[in-house]
Motif scaffolding. Sequence first.
Motif, mmCIF file in Angstrom:
data_model
loop_
_atom_site.group_PDB
_atom_site.id
_atom_site.type_symbol
_atom_site.label_atom_id
_atom_site.label_comp_id
_atom_site.label_asym_id
_atom_site.label_seq_id
_atom_site.Cartn_x
_atom_site.Cartn_y
_atom_site.Cartn_z
ATOM 1 N N ASN A 101 0.825 -1.209 0.000
ATOM 2 C CA ASN A 101 0.000 0.000 0.000
ATOM 3 C C ASN A 101 0.860 1.260 0.000
ATOM 4 O O ASN A 101 0.537 2.244 -0.679
ATOM 5 C CB ASN A 101 -0.935 0.013 1.212
ATOM 6 N N VAL A 102 1.939 1.235 0.766
ATOM 7 C CA VAL A 102 2.825 2.397 0.818
ATOM 8 C C VAL A 102 3.396 2.686 -0.565
ATOM 9 O O VAL A 102 3.380 3.833 -1.039
ATOM 10 C CB VAL A 102 3.960 2.172 1.841
ATOM 11 N N MET A 103 3.892 1.655 -1.258
ATOM 12 C CA MET A 103 4.559 1.865 -2.530
ATOM 13 C C MET A 103 3.590 2.070 -3.690
ATOM 14 O O MET A 103 3.838 2.885 -4.578
ATOM 15 C CB MET A 103 5.473 0.677 -2.846
ATOM 16 N N GLU A 104 2.478 1.342 -3.693
ATOM 17 C CA GLU A 104 1.590 1.347 -4.855
ATOM 18 C C GLU A 104 0.421 2.315 -4.724
ATOM 19 O O GLU A 104 -0.183 2.688 -5.726
ATOM 20 C CB GLU A 104 1.052 -0.067 -5.094
ATOM 21 N N LYS A 105 0.109 2.714 -3.509
ATOM 22 C CA LYS A 105 -1.055 3.569 -3.298
ATOM 23 C C LYS A 105 -0.638 4.957 -2.838
ATOM 24 O O LYS A 105 -0.780 5.941 -3.565
ATOM 25 C CB LYS A 105 -1.992 2.919 -2.274
#
Length: 253
Positions: free
Chosen positions: A171-175
């Motif tokens: 979530n941190v990297m993709e969102k």
Amino acid sequence: MEAQQLEAFRPLDAEQIELNSGQSGVSYPEESKEHIYHRAMISSIRSEMNKLSQLLSIPYVVFLTDRAGTILELVCSSPVTREEMDQAELRPGVSLSRQRSGMNAVSLAMEMNRIGVVRGAEHSDQTFQNWNCVCAPLQDDDTVYGYVDISFNRGEPIEFAIPFVQQIAENVMEKWMEKNPEMQQYRLEATLQDYKLTAREQDVARLWLLEKSALHIGSDLGISEGTVRNMLKSIYSKMRVNDRFQFVKRLTP
């Protein structure tokens, strides 16, 4: 892990650390880029944990580190947990790398290049010996930008934390990172430079991306509409696009 592998996690003394300084294989040739990523990662982990905190009923600490294992941010579940971290002198700037802190979930994830799980007494540092810790790399394609670790009381079951921390990392990297305004601006600037646009062409491209007309762009930049259109032809040629739709697609993730 085998005994020889475990031996590698014995923390180095001060003299050994001094000898190894500058030999970690981690270098930051583009300091501004690292700072941008760090700020975006900190903002992202705060947003993610604010969303997920209601799902966790147990005390926990989330560590965010850079790719060298240095703490960038701590997210604590309560003031009590925060006080515990302060007493243990765990704060931004402290290294959780193998050389500095021995065996922990961050140093294990760094060494193995995948999720690291370290339970209670397996930690080298006594500070962590009452915790179970799970750490996942923050990775985009083949590049690791940092690590996220969730730590909680060793009496709690650890199984839930493995998919949980993996989801946090994704979530941190993709969102969140994708939505971060500073990251979006950095990536735009890097892309414009990759296409070797001149400084003035970059000015025109930014405004064209905002759906401004050639007349409006000329007025904003103090140049004629005809000059803007000539620059757009040059921009399209360098970017190998034929129209505005293709142009926008090239510059937006």
